[in-house]
Scaffold this active site. Structure first.
Site, short mmCIF file in Angstrom:
data_model
loop_
_atom_site.label_atom_id
_atom_site.label_comp_id
_atom_site.label_asym_id
_atom_site.label_seq_id
_atom_site.Cartn_x
_atom_site.Cartn_y
_atom_site.Cartn_z
N HIS A 53 1.10 -1.40 0.06
CA HIS A 53 -0.15 -0.04 0.51
C HIS A 53 1.19 1.37 -0.12
CE1 HIS A 53 -3.94 -2.00 2.07
NE2 HIS A 53 -3.16 -3.10 0.95
N GLU A 55 0.68 3.98 1.69
CA GLU A 55 1.34 4.50 3.03
C GLU A 55 2.41 3.91 3.93
OE1 GLU A 55 -2.00 3.68 2.23
OE2 GLU A 55 -3.50 3.62 3.67
N CYS A 83 -6.06 1.53 5.95
CA CYS A 83 -6.79 0.59 6.33
C CYS A 83 -6.29 0.12 7.94
CB CYS A 83 -6.84 -0.50 5.01
SG CYS A 83 -5.09 -1.18 5.14
N CYS A 86 -2.16 -0.16 7.40
CA CYS A 86 -2.02 0.73 7.57
C CYS A 86 -1.85 1.47 8.81
CB CYS A 86 -2.22 1.48 6.59
SG CYS A 86 -1.72 0.51 4.58
#
Length: 161
Positions: A53, A55, A83, A86
């Site tokens: 991701h 992040e 999410c 993260c």
């Protein structure tokens, strides 16, 4: 630079991800000095990594740049509400602040499905705010998924079956 400038960098990274066929999410990690430590975009598909991701990549690259697994005083700018994974990484990295653009109603773990960053049982609380460039982020995501659905629809209609 201010919050809007950093979010603009995150939106550029999100656009880059979308052009590669990744869900268009971008993240920018900034030190308390204002130095941009990392700019990242989603790369799960291209890297065959479910944890890639934007992040996570920004935190990983920022930590490597600082040679420290903790990122105190840092702010993470991201185009979509993070999410659970993260949010957990933000807490473990001791990030000071999160700024996200648009909510993610199905998997967002800051306010949409759970309040991970505000859990008083955890050993670190990440300050957060939302809404900067929310419309631009939402538009980018909506257009990406609209194009993806259209492409999928057109490919199905080309099928002889």
């Amino acid at each position: 630079m201010d919050d809007h400038d950093y979010m603009a960098l995150a939106l550029q990274a999100a656009s880059t991800a979308g052009a590669k066929g990744e869900v268009p999410v971008g993240a920018v990690l900034v030190a308390d000095s204002g130095e941009v430590l990392a700019v990242a975009s989603n790369a799960q598909i291209t890297s065959c990594d479910p944890t890639a991701h934007a992040e996570i990549l920004a935190l990983r690259w920022g930590a490597q740049k600082l040679n420290n697994y903790r990122l105190p005083g840092c702010t993470l700018y991201v185009t979509l509400e993070p999410c659970t994974m993260c949010c957990g990484a933000l807490i473990h990295a001791r990030v000071n602040r999160l700024v996200f653009a648009a909510r993610e109603p199905k998997a967002g773990a800051v306010v949409s499905t759970v309040s991970t960053l505000s859990n008083p049982a955890l050993n670190h609380i990440v300050a957060w705010e939302e809404g900067i460039s929310a419309e631009a982020s939402a538009t980018l995501l909506q257009q990406f998924f609209r194009d993806r659905r259209e492409s999928h629809k057109n490919n199905k209609s080309d099928s002889p079956i």
